[in-house]
Motif scaffolding. Sequence first.
Motif, PDB file in Angstrom:
ATOM      1  N   MET A 157       0.793  -1.213  -0.021  1.00  0.00           N
ATOM      2  CA  MET A 157       0.015  -0.091   0.032  1.00  0.00           C
ATOM      3  C   MET A 157       0.846   1.116  -0.018  1.00  0.00           C
ATOM      4  N   ASP A 158       0.612   2.005  -0.760  1.00  0.00           N
ATOM      5  CA  ASP A 158       1.219   3.294  -1.018  1.00  0.00           C
ATOM      6  C   ASP A 158       0.447   4.550  -0.886  1.00  0.00           C
ATOM      7  N   GLU A 159       0.783   5.207   0.435  1.00  0.00           N
ATOM      8  CA  GLU A 159      -0.232   6.228   0.848  1.00  0.00           C
ATOM      9  C   GLU A 159      -1.688   6.034   0.452  1.00  0.00           C
ATOM     10  N   PRO A 160      -2.299   5.012   0.765  1.00  0.00           N
ATOM     11  CA  PRO A 160      -3.581   4.906   0.385  1.00  0.00           C
ATOM     12  C   PRO A 160      -4.541   5.966   0.851  1.00  0.00           C
ATOM     13  N   LEU A 161      -4.201   6.574   1.987  1.00  0.00           N
ATOM     14  CA  LEU A 161      -5.261   7.082   2.702  1.00  0.00           C
ATOM     15  C   LEU A 161      -5.082   8.835   2.478  1.00  0.00           C
ATOM     16  N   SER A 162      -4.094   9.224   1.691  1.00  0.00           N
ATOM     17  CA  SER A 162      -3.671  10.527   1.781  1.00  0.00           C
ATOM     18  C   SER A 162      -4.674  11.390   0.993  1.00  0.00           C
TER      19      SER A 162
END
Length: 368
Positions: A157-162
């Motif tokens: 997961m690559d910064e999925p919440l940004s």
Amino acid sequence: MVEVRLEHVTKIFGKTIAVNDLNLVVRDKEFFVLLGPSGCGKSTTLNIIAGLEKPTSGRVYFDDEDVTFLPPEERNIAMVFQSYALYPTMTAYDNIAFPLKIRRLLRDEIHKRVKEVAEMLHIEHLLDKKPHQMSGGERQRVALARAIVRQPRLFLMDEPLSNIDAKLRITARTELIRLQRKLGVTTIYVTHDQTEAFTMGHRIGVMFNGCLLQVGDPLEIFERPHNTVVAGFVGIPPMNFIEGHIAYDERLGKYYFKWNEIILEVGGDITEKIGGHGKTVIAGIRPQNLQVIKSESYSKIGIAFKAKVYTVERLGTESVITVDIDGELLRAVTPSELTLSPDEDVVVKIVNPQKVIFFNKNTGDLIT
Ligand SMILES: Nc1ncnc2c1ncn2[C@@H]1O[C@H](COP(=O)(O)OP(=O)(O)OP(=O)(O)O)[C@@H](O)[C@H]1O
Ligand SMILES: [Mg+2]
């Protein structure tokens, strides 16, 4: 599910060393967070694990299998990126079902699995909607569902919440943690947000300039940062660094760290490593370990020094007080009930002297 091992992984783009001789073992079923500032090489590392990038040198293993040159589709992994990239013309249902259709699963099996993940992520009511009919947070959950539905052995997961708002991010964080525990899938999560890293990670790897500087559980990283770079990066507000020197008191046979009015006893074992009397060292003190007291209510107990209030920043229940001691600025965190004004004379107390740590002035390394 799987253990991920990186051995001497380096990635060079032209003149940029994006990842520099990185060695790391992410344990089976672990929620591992790669934390570091923008441009430090987090995404590149994740892309190498995914197979989207080939390392310039080094190896990647999933358990004992060397996957360095295995294409992404043969790795049985799922990725969630900052941009969710849902198919805009498909409903949420079809988006989630898509990876299963590619795999030619039977219709009934697909239906069963989509229902299952939709329930798990509380998105049953969204299944007939298309991406443009959903909010950012809803789209994010659909993207997550699409990643999960395949039952991969590894989540990347690559910064999925940004891209979602602060309030929803907190809920999404909780959901992700719960989900990861339930599914037990090894997860590598990239972020530059330390709150995310500290709340979600079983362990955290701190990256800087392509190098992995420290790997440890959140408490270790916070309390025993290996060097001033990690120490200065983690913690809000950042750690205070004070350059002082070691003094030996012959009468008492003890070593002290001295700076201004601050006199802190340091263990003999530390002084041995840095050369003893007269040597310069850097003390690291967390703002949470400094207590600001109004001059008039101060009674001398423990280690304290006089200072002047420089600025007061209110952050709800707490305030960050910057104090000035002979031109040196230090930060302290206090409850907001304490009303202080700039230029007011105060006393600053070190709450827990044992928690002050020392760094080598030349290398920046923690002295242990
Ligand atoms: N395809 C590429 N070509 C050239 N340079 C690249 C490429 N991809 C990344 N870089 C460089 O490699 C370094 C690491 O980039 P990377 O995307 O891994 O950083 P990051 O830690 O994910 O940053 P961010 O938090 O901003 O996403 C940067 O200096 C970046 O400019
Ligand atoms: Mg990135």
